[in-house]
Motif scaffolding. Structure first.
Motif, PDB file in Angstrom:
ATOM      1  N   GLU A  47     -62.033  77.696  90.482  1.00 54.88           N
ATOM      2  CA  GLU A  47     -60.923  78.380  89.531  1.00 54.88           C
ATOM      3  C   GLU A  47     -59.619  77.837  89.754  1.00 54.88           C
ATOM      4  O   GLU A  47     -58.889  77.905  88.696  1.00 54.88           O
ATOM      5  CB  GLU A  47     -61.088  79.998  89.837  1.00 54.88           C
ATOM      6  CG  GLU A  47     -60.025  80.731  89.108  1.00 54.88           C
ATOM      7  CD  GLU A  47     -59.695  82.116  89.352  1.00 54.88           C
ATOM      8  OE1 GLU A  47     -60.127  82.698  90.424  1.00 54.88           O
ATOM      9  OE2 GLU A  47     -59.318  82.793  88.708  1.00 54.88           O
TER      10      GLU A  47
ATOM     11  N   ASP B 198     -64.945  80.573  93.098  1.00 49.32           N
ATOM     12  CA  ASP B 198     -63.718  81.474  92.965  1.00 49.32           C
ATOM     13  C   ASP B 198     -63.211  81.799  94.457  1.00 49.32           C
ATOM     14  O   ASP B 198     -63.771  82.874  94.960  1.00 49.32           O
ATOM     15  CB  ASP B 198     -63.976  82.763  92.050  1.00 49.32           C
ATOM     16  CG  ASP B 198     -62.844  83.631  91.693  1.00 49.32           C
ATOM     17  OD1 ASP B 198     -61.800  83.455  92.512  1.00 49.32           O
ATOM     18  OD2 ASP B 198     -62.962  84.382  91.142  1.00 49.32           O
TER      19      ASP B 198
ATOM     20  N   ASP C  70     -61.313  86.391  94.548  1.00 46.17           N
ATOM     21  CA  ASP C  70     -61.389  87.277  93.337  1.00 46.17           C
ATOM     22  C   ASP C  70     -60.764  88.533  93.307  1.00 46.17           C
ATOM     23  O   ASP C  70     -60.891  89.173  94.601  1.00 46.17           O
ATOM     24  CB  ASP C  70     -62.929  87.390  93.053  1.00 46.17           C
ATOM     25  CG  ASP C  70     -63.180  88.320  92.034  1.00 46.17           C
ATOM     26  OD1 ASP C  70     -62.884  88.086  90.719  1.00 46.17           O
ATOM     27  OD2 ASP C  70     -63.817  89.454  92.358  1.00 46.17           O
ATOM     28  N   GLY C  71     -60.256  88.918  92.536  1.00 49.47           N
ATOM     29  CA  GLY C  71     -59.352  90.399  92.413  1.00 49.47           C
ATOM     30  C   GLY C  71     -57.924  90.039  93.042  1.00 49.47           C
ATOM     31  O   GLY C  71     -57.557  90.820  93.759  1.00 49.47           O
TER      32      GLY C  71
ATOM     33  N   ARG D 297     -65.074  84.128  84.162  1.00 46.80           N
ATOM     34  CA  ARG D 297     -65.369  82.613  84.154  1.00 46.80           C
ATOM     35  C   ARG D 297     -66.805  82.459  84.255  1.00 46.80           C
ATOM     36  O   ARG D 297     -67.460  83.084  85.183  1.00 46.80           O
ATOM     37  CB  ARG D 297     -64.509  81.669  85.026  1.00 46.80           C
ATOM     38  CG  ARG D 297     -63.091  81.317  84.612  1.00 46.80           C
ATOM     39  CD  ARG D 297     -62.323  82.440  84.267  1.00 46.80           C
ATOM     40  NE  ARG D 297     -61.994  83.377  85.359  1.00 46.80           N
ATOM     41  CZ  ARG D 297     -60.996  83.599  85.857  1.00 46.80           C
ATOM     42  NH1 ARG D 297     -60.004  82.656  85.714  1.00 46.80           N
ATOM     43  NH2 ARG D 297     -60.755  84.549  86.710  1.00 46.80           N
TER      44      ARG D 297
ATOM     45  N   GLU E 204     -68.005  83.001  88.329  1.00 46.01           N
ATOM     46  CA  GLU E 204     -67.833  84.465  88.331  1.00 46.01           C
ATOM     47  C   GLU E 204     -69.248  85.042  87.869  1.00 46.01           C
ATOM     48  O   GLU E 204     -70.208  85.687  88.410  1.00 46.01           O
ATOM     49  CB  GLU E 204     -66.758  85.064  87.705  1.00 46.01           C
ATOM     50  CG  GLU E 204     -65.464  84.475  88.262  1.00 46.01           C
ATOM     51  CD  GLU E 204     -63.985  85.133  87.743  1.00 46.01           C
ATOM     52  OE1 GLU E 204     -63.488  85.533  88.629  1.00 46.01           O
ATOM     53  OE2 GLU E 204     -64.076  85.000  86.309  1.00 46.01           O
TER      54      GLU E 204
HETATM   55 MN    MN Z   1     -62.356  86.125  89.938  1.00 46.67          MN
END
Ligand code: MN
Ligand code: AHG
Ligand code: MN
Length: 345
Positions: free
Chosen positions: A93, A115, A118-119, A281, A285
């Motif tokens: 990402e 990724d 994430d978050g 994505r 993801e």
């Molecule tokens: Mn993410």
């Protein structure tokens, strides 16, 4: 282990026996991924003590502000996975282009997409974040000249998908197409230990997750589904529903794997007007999470089709995501079908 517990390393060596054409490479690659996740977990755990919180002052390819930990986690993944000779290239990402394994290292037969964090809007507020990854085979000539095209394989081609969750405990959840298993990091011995064998998602749920601040932009089928949930016992569903939104897909999927639920980041009118095809994505993801959710007995769709069957068109392609408990996801799919049938162009 001597005490009868099963470590992730032992588990993946045994798991590898189910993968066609897998040699020790796959086990070794997973070990490197696990090491990277332990390093990220350590940085997340120490937070402000080691100065890793806050913004990096840069933007990624998606035009999103990068957090320091987005950049650190990306570097950790690259360094941990580039040297051993199992991969031809990586995609993340946080990087616009693919990262071919540098000439100074041997190249291998797998591709890794991830990724790294994430978050990441949750980092500074000390709420759960995670890492998502997906392993593909490197097709044809891609080993000598790895390109973005090599990564554009449907999710059904994934060899392995997993996530690490940096929450109250650090966990790793994995599938190689043979069910889903969860491991908890025992910080005292530095090993992930099998704690959640054969994770399965209940087919029914009374809990949904969606960012309701986008409600005014939702398409009619999504609005219908959520309206009916909100109407509770007095409404058409005849039952009360609960709602959650953590803004960390890893944490939402983990909750769903643990006690069921439905997670939605659907296509909406605002995205359409901006020429966007979704928020999340596909390659790092939606596909890995879709693979995990399906392997746990759930469903993962865009609202109109199965995520894993999409033919990817770009490394950073975005798609709508609706996943979780089978009967609820099927209901949302049906609502889209009914709507589209009566509003056909
Ligand atoms: Mn993410
Ligand atoms: P990332 O931090 O990797 O950019 O991903 C965040 C994703 C996903 O984890 C989460 O479900 C969603 O974006 C949250 O979006 P909103 O901020 O729009 O709620
Ligand atoms: Mn991220």
């Amino acid at each position: 282990m001597q005490d009868g517990r099963i470590t992730l390393t032992q588990f993946i060596i045994e798991e590898q026996r189910h993968i066609d054409g897998a040699t020790g490479d796959f086990t070794s690659l997973l070990n490197d991924i696990v090491t990277a996740c332990k390093v990220i977990s350590n940085a997340v755990n120490h937070g402000a003590l080691v100065g890793v919180l806050g913004s990096a002052g840069s933007e990624n390819v998606q035009g999103e502000t990068q957090k320091k930990l987005d950049v650190i986690a990306n570097e950790v993944f690259l360094r941990s996975n580039e040297w051993a000779g199992h991969l031809a290239a990586m995609a993340s990402e946080e990087m616009e282009d693919v990262y071919p394994i540098p000439e100074r290292y041997p190249r291998g037969k797998y591709l890794l997409t991830f990724d790294p964090l994430d978050g990441s809007s949750n980092i500074d507020v000390n709420v759960s974040v995670g890492t998502i990854f997906s392993i593909l085979r490197c097709p044809g000539e891609c080993r000598t000249r790895p390109s973005a095209e090599a990564f554009l394989q449907p999710g059904t081609e994934q060899v392995c998908a997993g996530y690490a969750l940096y929450g109250p405990s650090t966990m790793m959840v994995l599938t190689t197409g043979n069910g889903v298993n969860g491991f908890t990091l025992d910080q005292n011995i530095g090993e992930f230990v099998l704690t959640h064998p054969n994770m399965t998602i209940p087919a029914d749920t009374r809990e949904f997750a969606i960012n309701a601040s986008n409600m005014r932009f939702w398409e009619p089928p999504v609005r219908r589904y959520v309206d009916e949930c909100l109407a509770g016992r007095e409404g058409p569903r005849g039952e009360d529903f609960n709602m959650r939104w953590i803004a960390s897909m890893v944490a939402e999927v983990h909750r769903i794997l643990t006690r069921g639920g439905i997670f939605m980041y659907p296509l909406d009118e605002k995205m359409k007007a901006a020429g966007k095809t979704g928020k999340l994505r596909l390659l790092y993801e939606a596909n890995p999470m879709g693979f995990i959710v399906e392997q746990a007995g759930g469903m993962a769709v865009t609202g109109r089709s199965r995520i894993l069957e999409l033919e990817p068109e770009g490394l950073h392609q975005r798609v709508p995501v609706i996943l979780g408990s089978r009967n609820e996801v099927q209901r949302v799919l049906d609502y889209h079908r009914e709507h589209d049938a009566t509003h056909a162009a």
